[in-house]
Design a protein around this motif. Structure first.
Motif, mmCIF file in Angstrom:
data_model
loop_
_atom_site.group_PDB
_atom_site.id
_atom_site.type_symbol
_atom_site.label_atom_id
_atom_site.label_comp_id
_atom_site.label_asym_id
_atom_site.label_seq_id
_atom_site.Cartn_x
_atom_site.Cartn_y
_atom_site.Cartn_z
ATOM 1 N N SER A 233 1.143 -1.212 -0.218
ATOM 2 C CA SER A 233 0.100 0.291 -0.288
ATOM 3 C C SER A 233 1.349 0.920 -0.139
ATOM 4 N N GLY A 235 0.221 4.033 -2.357
ATOM 5 C CA GLY A 235 -0.571 4.560 -3.304
ATOM 6 C C GLY A 235 0.291 4.489 -4.564
ATOM 7 N N SER A 236 -0.490 5.469 -5.174
ATOM 8 C CA SER A 236 -0.173 6.098 -6.895
ATOM 9 C C SER A 236 1.323 6.698 -7.265
ATOM 10 N N PHE A 253 6.507 2.580 -10.571
ATOM 11 C CA PHE A 253 5.534 2.356 -10.089
ATOM 12 C C PHE A 253 3.962 1.481 -9.034
ATOM 13 N N PRO A 254 4.272 1.902 -7.956
ATOM 14 C CA PRO A 254 3.382 0.989 -7.144
ATOM 15 C C PRO A 254 2.074 -0.344 -7.455
ATOM 16 N N ARG A 255 1.307 0.929 -8.701
ATOM 17 C CA ARG A 255 -0.105 0.917 -9.282
ATOM 18 C C ARG A 255 0.141 -0.535 -10.117
ATOM 19 N N GLN A 256 1.691 -0.136 -11.108
ATOM 20 C CA GLN A 256 1.606 -1.561 -11.718
ATOM 21 C C GLN A 256 2.096 -2.498 -11.332
ATOM 22 N N ARG A 258 1.966 -4.061 -8.521
ATOM 23 C CA ARG A 258 0.743 -4.273 -6.941
ATOM 24 C C ARG A 258 0.380 -5.084 -7.036
ATOM 25 N N THR A 262 1.463 -8.492 -4.915
ATOM 26 C CA THR A 262 0.517 -9.333 -3.279
ATOM 27 C C THR A 262 0.414 -10.807 -4.278
#
Length: 307
Positions: A233, A235-236, A253-256, A258, A262
């Motif tokens: 977690s 963010g983006s 880029f965390p959103r790409q 994640r 996980t």
């Protein structure tokens, strides 16, 4: 006389925090398998045919019409070794320590260890401390004296506030050596995030099997930050991540990533739990975001099984 030694006052503060956490946990147990946990814990055990009759508590038989034998202090007291992985990754997140309300993984492990010591102290159990990284280790004997407890509290405080730069560990070698050194059956509680490659983890579990083979009870406190290390977690917004043990930087880029991250972490956690179950190692999910209740419950279960 007022003690103005700041180093001593620091670990007295750690002891007070540990005591408050334990008292809060114990007051919330209510009706549970641990109700009545006290210094008289495990005073008797059921009589089994073949046991010497001179140890039967006949007064208790008169009240209950059941046969129990007395447990003497040398039978009920145990030795417990607290083992802390001092790799750099255990100091994540780096902006937290024992001073603030939020803890990093090492601060969490230190405070949990101090709290377990508080429980052991009331049971008159002996406790030892084992802290290790690749080039240095601390190994104490297991003792139950007040002086020894204060010594360990001081060492725990030092570990929590140590320089966390580029500390690597050889957990497997340390646990194997520990198995050879322990003089008698003991409970071994390991605090580690197990952030290492598959081959290294296999070596660690081989070392834990060595401890089990020598009749020690092993509890793995798998320590992690659930919000960021498990759920990713962040963010983006783009971020730059740094490996605490190698210093390697990686833009992400965390959103790409994640979903893939996980999924891998779920597989990793399930693999560790399965391996622990296969080898009868007690596994505890020690998420630093969720407090200490799972830690204490696991310890009390292990303590009951041990005796």
């Amino acid at each position: 006389m007022l003690n103005n030694n700041p180093q001593i006052n620091q670990f007295q503060h750690l002891e007070l925090r540990a005591q408050q956490i334990v008292e809060g946990f114990m007051s919330g147990l209510h009706k549970s398998p641990f109700h009545g946990y006290s210094a008289e814990f495990a005073e008797h055990k059921m009589y089994h045919p073949g046991t010497a009759t001179r140890f039967i508590d006949w007064k208790l038989y008169a009240r209950t019409e059941k046969l129990y034998t007395k447990r003497f202090e040398e039978e009920t007291n145990m030795r417990c070794y607290l083992v802390l992985d001092q790799s750099s990754s255990m100091y994540y997140p780096q902006d937290r320590d024992l001073k603030g309300s939020e803890l990093n993984k090492m601060g969490f492990s230190v405070l949990a260890s101090a709290a377990i010591m508080h429980l052991l102290k009331h049971q008159r159990d002996a406790v030892g401390l084992s802290v290790y990284h690749q080039t240095q280790k601390l190994q104490t004997q297991a003792k139950s004296s007040e002086r020894h407890h204060q010594f360990i509290l001081g060492k725990l405080q030092e570990v929590a506030q140590a320089n966390s730069t580029s500390l690597k560990t050889d957990t497997a070698a340390h646990l194997s050596n520990l198995a050879q050194q322990l003089p008698r059956r003991s409970m071994v509680i390991v605090f580690s995030d197990l952030l290492m490659n598959t081959e290294q983890r296999e070596e660690i579990f081989e070392a834990m099997r060595h401890l089990k083979y020598r009749n020690h009870a092993v509890v793995l406190m798998h320590t992690f930050d659930g919000e960021t290390e498990r759920e990713f977690s962040f963010g983006s917004a783009p971020r730059r991540f740094r490996d605490l043990e190698t210093g390697l930087d990686l833009p992400v880029f965390p959103r790409q990533v994640r979903a893939a991250y996980t999924a891998k972490m779920d597989e990793y956690f399930q693999g560790i739990k399965l391996t622990c179950a296969q080898h009868k190692i007690q596994y505890v999910s020690a998420d630093i975001q969720k407090g200490f209740n799972a830690i204490f419950t696991a310890f009390l279960v292990a303590r009951q099984k041990f005796v």
